[in-house]
Motif scaffolding. Sequence first.
Motif, PDB file in Angstrom:
ATOM      1  N   VAL A 156      26.902 -16.804   3.097  1.00 22.17           N
ATOM      2  CA  VAL A 156      26.399 -15.526   3.585  1.00 22.17           C
ATOM      3  C   VAL A 156      25.062 -15.790   4.266  1.00 22.17           C
ATOM      4  CG1 VAL A 156      25.099 -14.884   1.518  1.00 22.17           C
ATOM      5  CG2 VAL A 156      26.058 -13.093   2.969  1.00 22.17           C
ATOM      6  N   GLY A 157      24.737 -14.951   5.240  1.00 22.08           N
ATOM      7  CA  GLY A 157      23.498 -15.146   5.979  1.00 22.08           C
ATOM      8  C   GLY A 157      22.319 -14.430   5.357  1.00 22.08           C
ATOM      9  N   VAL A 158      21.239 -14.339   6.134  1.00 20.80           N
ATOM     10  CA  VAL A 158      20.011 -13.718   5.641  1.00 20.80           C
ATOM     11  C   VAL A 158      20.183 -12.196   5.591  1.00 20.80           C
ATOM     12  CG1 VAL A 158      18.492 -15.535   6.459  1.00 20.80           C
ATOM     13  CG2 VAL A 158      19.080 -13.657   7.992  1.00 20.80           C
ATOM     14  N   PRO A 159      19.484 -11.524   4.676  1.00 20.41           N
ATOM     15  CA  PRO A 159      19.532 -10.053   4.649  1.00 20.41           C
ATOM     16  C   PRO A 159      18.896  -9.478   5.912  1.00 20.41           C
ATOM     17  CG  PRO A 159      18.596 -10.946   2.616  1.00 20.41           C
ATOM     18  CD  PRO A 159      18.653 -12.068   3.588  1.00 20.41           C
ATOM     19  N   VAL A 160      19.444  -8.377   6.377  1.00 15.48           N
ATOM     20  CA  VAL A 160      18.856  -7.654   7.508  1.00 15.48           C
ATOM     21  C   VAL A 160      18.694  -6.199   7.083  1.00 15.48           C
ATOM     22  CG1 VAL A 160      21.174  -7.388   8.519  1.00 15.48           C
ATOM     23  CG2 VAL A 160      19.152  -6.936   9.906  1.00 15.48           C
TER      24      VAL A 160
ATOM     25  N   ASP B  99       5.305  10.208   1.423  1.00 14.10           N
ATOM     26  CA  ASP B  99       3.867  10.464   1.407  1.00 14.10           C
ATOM     27  C   ASP B  99       3.539  11.456   0.301  1.00 14.10           C
ATOM     28  OD1 ASP B  99       4.700  12.930   2.342  1.00 14.10           O
ATOM     29  OD2 ASP B  99       4.003  12.620   4.384  1.00 14.10           O
ATOM     30  N   GLU B 100       2.292  11.897   0.258  1.00 10.36           N
ATOM     31  CA  GLU B 100       1.851  12.771  -0.828  1.00 10.36           C
ATOM     32  C   GLU B 100       2.592  14.103  -0.845  1.00 10.36           C
ATOM     33  OE1 GLU B 100      -2.308  13.126  -0.338  1.00 10.36           O
ATOM     34  OE2 GLU B 100      -2.753  11.061  -0.958  1.00 10.36           O
ATOM     35  N   SER B 101       3.020  14.545   0.324  1.00 11.91           N
ATOM     36  CA  SER B 101       3.729  15.825   0.392  1.00 11.91           C
ATOM     37  C   SER B 101       5.213  15.683   0.050  1.00 11.91           C
ATOM     38  CB  SER B 101       3.588  16.413   1.802  1.00 11.91           C
ATOM     39  OG  SER B 101       4.236  15.583   2.761  1.00 11.91           O
ATOM     40  N   GLY B 102       5.662  14.471  -0.158  1.00  8.97           N
ATOM     41  CA  GLY B 102       7.069  14.245  -0.477  1.00  8.97           C
ATOM     42  C   GLY B 102       7.926  13.932   0.718  1.00  8.97           C
ATOM     43  N   GLU B 103       7.344  13.938   1.930  1.00  7.27           N
ATOM     44  CA  GLU B 103       8.119  13.634   3.128  1.00  7.27           C
ATOM     45  C   GLU B 103       8.420  12.140   3.182  1.00  7.27           C
ATOM     46  OE1 GLU B 103       7.840  13.860   8.027  1.00  7.27           O
ATOM     47  OE2 GLU B 103       6.149  14.477   6.782  1.00  7.27           O
ATOM     48  N   ILE B 104       9.642  11.809   3.546  1.00 10.44           N
ATOM     49  CA  ILE B 104      10.035  10.403   3.677  1.00 10.44           C
ATOM     50  C   ILE B 104       9.469   9.860   4.979  1.00 10.44           C
ATOM     51  CG2 ILE B 104      11.988   8.840   3.958  1.00 10.44           C
ATOM     52  CD1 ILE B 104      13.603  10.702   2.182  1.00 10.44           C
ATOM     53  N   ILE B 105       8.626   8.834   4.848  1.00 10.41           N
ATOM     54  CA  ILE B 105       7.993   8.255   6.031  1.00 10.41           C
ATOM     55  C   ILE B 105       8.586   6.891   6.389  1.00 10.41           C
ATOM     56  CG2 ILE B 105       5.829   9.506   5.709  1.00 10.41           C
ATOM     57  CD1 ILE B 105       4.675   7.024   4.406  1.00 10.41           C
ATOM     58  N   ALA B 106       9.367   6.328   5.505  1.00  8.20           N
ATOM     59  CA  ALA B 106      10.027   5.050   5.805  1.00  8.20           C
ATOM     60  C   ALA B 106      11.145   4.815   4.797  1.00  8.20           C
ATOM     61  CB  ALA B 106       9.030   3.894   5.758  1.00  8.20           C
ATOM     62  N   THR B 107      12.267   4.337   5.282  1.00  7.73           N
ATOM     63  CA  THR B 107      13.366   3.925   4.398  1.00  7.73           C
ATOM     64  C   THR B 107      13.989   2.664   4.986  1.00  7.73           C
ATOM     65  OG1 THR B 107      15.119   5.144   5.555  1.00  7.73           O
ATOM     66  CG2 THR B 107      13.902   6.335   3.869  1.00  7.73           C
ATOM     67  N   ARG B 108      14.811   2.013   4.186  1.00  8.96           N
ATOM     68  CA  ARG B 108      15.514   0.842   4.704  1.00  8.96           C
ATOM     69  C   ARG B 108      16.907   0.757   4.084  1.00  8.96           C
ATOM     70  NH1 ARG B 108      12.313  -4.291   1.881  1.00  8.96           N
ATOM     71  NH2 ARG B 108      12.938  -3.867  -0.267  1.00  8.96           N
ATOM     72  N   PHE B 109      17.817   0.190   4.859  1.00  5.08           N
ATOM     73  CA  PHE B 109      19.212   0.032   4.449  1.00  5.08           C
ATOM     74  C   PHE B 109      19.561  -1.446   4.638  1.00  5.08           C
ATOM     75  CE2 PHE B 109      18.453   4.259   5.935  1.00  5.08           C
ATOM     76  CZ  PHE B 109      19.154   5.090   5.068  1.00  5.08           C
ATOM     77  N   MET B 110      19.896  -2.115   3.541  1.00  5.85           N
ATOM     78  CA  MET B 110      20.070  -3.570   3.577  1.00  5.85           C
ATOM     79  C   MET B 110      21.513  -3.966   3.825  1.00  5.85           C
ATOM     80  SD  MET B 110      19.064  -6.515   0.764  1.00  5.85           S
ATOM     81  CE  MET B 110      20.457  -6.203  -0.306  1.00  5.85           C
ATOM     82  N   ALA B 111      21.698  -4.845   4.812  1.00  2.00           N
ATOM     83  CA  ALA B 111      22.989  -5.468   5.091  1.00  2.00           C
ATOM     84  C   ALA B 111      22.772  -6.984   5.094  1.00  2.00           C
ATOM     85  CB  ALA B 111      23.536  -4.982   6.429  1.00  2.00           C
ATOM     86  N   TYR B 112      23.832  -7.726   5.392  1.00  2.12           N
ATOM     87  CA  TYR B 112      23.724  -9.188   5.452  1.00  2.12           C
ATOM     88  C   TYR B 112      24.318  -9.686   6.762  1.00  2.12           C
ATOM     89  CZ  TYR B 112      22.415  -9.804   0.534  1.00  2.12           C
ATOM     90  OH  TYR B 112      21.748  -9.783  -0.662  1.00  2.12           O
TER      91      TYR B 112
END
Length: 1360
Positions: free
Chosen positions: A914-918, A1059-1072
């Motif tokens: 398997v390759g590196v995670p992306v 952030d402090e207000s609960g807003e999502i400012i960054a997410t990630r979804f991991m594949a390979y």
Amino acid sequence: MVRVAALIIFLACMALSEAEHEPGFCAFYEECGRNPSLGETLLPPIVPCLDYSRARLLQGEHYKKLQEVCPILDRGEGNTFACCSIKQLNSLERSLTMSKALLVRCPSCAENFAHLHCINTCSPNQSQTVKVTKVMNVTTSGKTREAVVGYKAFLSTNFADASFKSCQNVRIPATGGFAIATMCGRYGAKLCNPQHWYDFQGDSSNGLAPLDIDFNLLKPGDTAGLPEGVIPYNGRALNCNETTPSGGQVCSCQDCQESCPKMPDPPLPPGPFRLMGTDGFLVICIVLLCLLVFAFLLYLLAAYLTRSQKKKYKNTGKRKEKGKDQNSNDVTQQIIDPSEVTCADRNSLAAQAFLSLQFQRWGTLMATYPLWVLLVSAIVVAVFSAGLKSIELTTDPVELWSAANSRARQEKEFHDKHFQPFFRTNQLILTAPSRKGHIYDSLLFGPQNFSGLVSKDLIIELLELQKQIQKIEFWSEDLNRTASLKDVCYAPLNPSDASLTDCATNSLPQYFQNSLDNINAKVNMTELGVTKEVDWRDHLIYCFNSPLSFKDITDLGMSCMADYGGPVFPFLAVGGYDNDDFTNAEAFIMTFSLNNYVRSSIKFKVAMQWETEFLKIVQDYQKDPACNFTFAYMAERSLEDEINRTTAEDIPIFMISYAVIFVYIAVALGEYSSWKRILVDSKFLVGLGGILVVGCSVLSSMGFYSWIGIPSSLVILQVVPFLVLAVGADNIFIFVLEYQRDVRKHGEKREEQIGRVLGNVAPSMLLCSLSESVCFFLGALSTMPAVKSFALYAALAVLMDFILQMTAFVALLSLDARRQDNNRCELLCCVTVSTQRPNKPNEGFLLPFMRKYYAPVLLHSVTRFIVMLVFIFMLCGSLFLMFNVTVGLDQELAMPQGSYMLDYFKYLYKYFEVGVPVYFVTKKGFNFNSVEGMNAVCSSVGCDQFSLTQKIQYAANFPHLSYMGIPANSWVDDFIDWLNPGSKCCRLYTSGPNSGKFCPASQSAFLCLKKCMKPPSDGVLRPNKEEFNRFLPDFLGNRPDLQCPKGGLGAYDTAVVRDESGEIIATRFMAYHTPLTNSQEFTAALQKSRELALNITKVMRKIPGTSPDFEVFPYTVTSVFYEQYLNIVHEGLFNISLCLLPTFVVCCLLLGLDLRSGLLNLITIIMIVVDTVGIMTLWNIDYNAVALINLVTAVGISVEFVSHMTRSFALSTKHTHVERAKEATANMGSAVFAGVAMTNLPGILVLAFAKAQLIQIFFFRLNLIITLLGLAHGLIFLPVLLSYFGPSVNKAVLLQQQQAKAKAEQELEMRNTIKHIYDNMSYEDNEIKQEADAKAPKDVDNTSQIEANHQAKKVKSDSF
């Protein structure tokens, strides 16, 4: 009594075997208690009582419960019959809840699964579909009853196949794997089929089934072996692309192939460029070769015809003084009229005269006050070099090769800021190639191949090594205490207070929870009437296929989960297998993951220390004779360590290289007219001074840039001195050889001679140095940090070298000339020799050789023709090869020969599957808490067909094109599944101090009676904004377990940033990625993932409420290294073009706007660069940033080979082009050969002994190519090119010579006239003297005669 007992047993058996199978009758009813044949299980194994009776009419709560659990059996209140009690319904609900947690993504699958078990447990026609095969007495509350502990279930293959097909592709977002893999036991997802699937469900050893169910799948019409009255259940199973009767939507494309839109296959990558069925570039190069050869032949024909035409008018009397050379170039021999001199000729002469005069004055001044000049030069160098105290040496590969404002660096900084850097990897890959394998006949799995590696003793040895590494302890000065693995390890499920067992270590012993007892465990087990011993092999086979299982299906009853609480996927534990044949693997993989701290953190130093100790233990283990493994290893710090180590080890090689160059310069600069004067005529100190000038220029450049904060690098330390030495040595040779070949004029002082010689050669030195310096300054426009810093350092170093040559070196030569004039030895200045210096100029060996032999042979008409054809062919061939050069730099080339990292890379590419995670990272500006937002991301029921995760899934379906090996996990999908009221994950406390708060699945159901959300009416669960924000933190903090495998802790707690207000400012979804083995694949994978991310971004921006600057980008740890190769070709063309521009402009300007000389100069340098890249292809030298630095250097060195020769030809006044080319080749070619080629070659050859592959390839091979090609083009091709196409002789120079000749003739005539007068006067004086002598006495005083002679001499002197 015996007969009575036998009769009772017979009647009991008859009752079991011949019970009626009638519609409306039950085979069992109500719960009897715990199955006495089972030990510890994951769920209480409550079994039903044997009870052949009519189905019960359901009313009230009983009916409502059936309606809730098994709506498929609902026929309306008062008309619904069933064979299950309310207790059985509750138990069935608990069992189905666990399964639905995995299958809820696909409602039709979940309903089909429940459908079957509702039929077996509650169908009013139960006796027609099942046959009880085994009963046991169970005593509960003092009452003993017969309980059913085994039965056969008869199913039609139509129902079984359709039901299995609806579940076959349901995914587990957290892992990217299939849910069916955990529900098919030993067979896993790949070998699972309907029979295997049902067999696992009916196997009581799986820890979930309360009794044994033998599923018999029969084709329609097949009655063989079917008991009388039994009718295989043939209900209708829902297709995965159908809605459910309860309102559930169709399954998503990711979980159901039938739901996928019909999409065309992605376009194949463009094939190679072809013309007329063959390589297009080859065709173009062949056509270009033909055109160039034809054009050259046409030129020769035109020249011949023109020369023939001129011969007809040779004897007509017209301009007899004017003829043609071999190339039909006008050779003017007649008197030049001033009106014939063009403006360009006058400009060229004026430029040369001005430069020569200024440099002559400057050189005389420097030579007159050498000590003051040396003192001032030393002060200036010291001031510049003082900046070295604050020098910053860049060793971080990221800082070195990736620009701070590049896309990859910005993406890396964003990722590391929000999610922390990717964890540090410390890994071993172990093999045992000499051991033989064996076949293990498993009770449960049948014959299985086990490689020689996968053996009990080696697993135990691996475990011992793992424990030894885990127990590493060392004193940390930064923590001021003993530190260990737990201080720096990556602990996904307990990051705040990790223990050793919380540290994420992926290895095969983790399938046994790192327990020696578990590895040694074995037990006798009976399956289908066969009793055999099961041991570690059975457990391992099961775990390879079901790594997410908390309990295997053997009687060992062990978990497959690692001791830190997470799963170990087979591709992370073993390698070197085919077609998921994990037990036949050729390699063990053991990985220790550490947190990746920023370099300024204290913990970063602690992690580096731990890795040092890790390497020590592994290296000691490798040397241990008792070690049974052949293995490779690496630590996160290994790359940087090995690069630094090899640099340090190769420093002596560079020192030897410079020493060889110094010895050559010191020896080659000497005159050696006599053995007696060898210590006087040697130039050891001059050579040393030239080396010091180069060193001081490099130090000054480094010091200056350190002052202003521009960091240096190891590449600069290795390349810049070499480059400046090549440039500086050339200028030194030209200057010194010109001085040695010159004869001091009558009455001329030594300082004036040095100034005059400098005036002759300094314009040529200025031409080269200024071209190179401007070239490198423009090269600093590069976006690559390493190339940019190299260009800046090189530009200033070359400029400083020229300045110091014009000052300090002139002063050194003046002092040496004074010593030589006084016949003093070089190293023993107090010792003088009596042998005088010869008055004739010292031409040495090379100049006469090139004048008498080399130049005539080279510039013979036949030789010139052959040379032009050969070099045209070389150009076209190299152009073709240039189009086929490999772009990239494989990371193993950065390692020295013999490095342990080379073995690691070899093992990595051979055994990893398997390759590196992306990571697909989203930025701020997207509303994940809206229904539209969730649908645009998720891939389960109700999600958009072209959502984020669905697009990644489409890409993973074509791994050979997309380089996506495993699709992305999705916290959105698992969050929705976690909220589903059909699972046990999200509940609320209904009493106590935590009432209304989140209740984990591990808590008793009596404390948490309320679900977080109500069942949706349409079967598509979506939280509203308030519910989303309320429960998301609970999901992210919920540790997954058997009761709730969808908990987000460990898998997603760091994947969502708010952030402090609960807003999502960054997410990630991991594949390979797929396994990537070279830089070309890494680069292609980066390009494809960026294309995919751009496509996703465009779609998600269309969702209402999305910010227009919202973006999705892919991130891998390797992106910053391989991004450069996406545009390095354009970058290289841009940089080299910028470097070529000043060589043309400066040459034209300093030669007085001589465009033809500038153009020929430029063409030759371009040919050198093209040929260099072509030979790179032949010699397997990849094109990358290091090669680009050397190509920029090649332009600079080529200027030295070419520009001196071009200027010498342009200023020559010989009659023909050929004669001018011969003169330039002999005079300047000898100096260039001695100063550039012979200076570079000895030093380059020494580099062949370097350990570092980078130095061998990009410094030895590439610089050898550059030097040899520069030598060939400068001393072979360029003289021939100039003899054909060089500029005509400068008429302004001819006019000047004509005027000087006329003046000299006039002066000679005057001298002859005066001499004639003087002779007559002398004759008369003699006559008078004779008469006086005859009259005067013999002893008369001679005073009058002496006066007369003195007067005569004075007149003669004045006349000259």
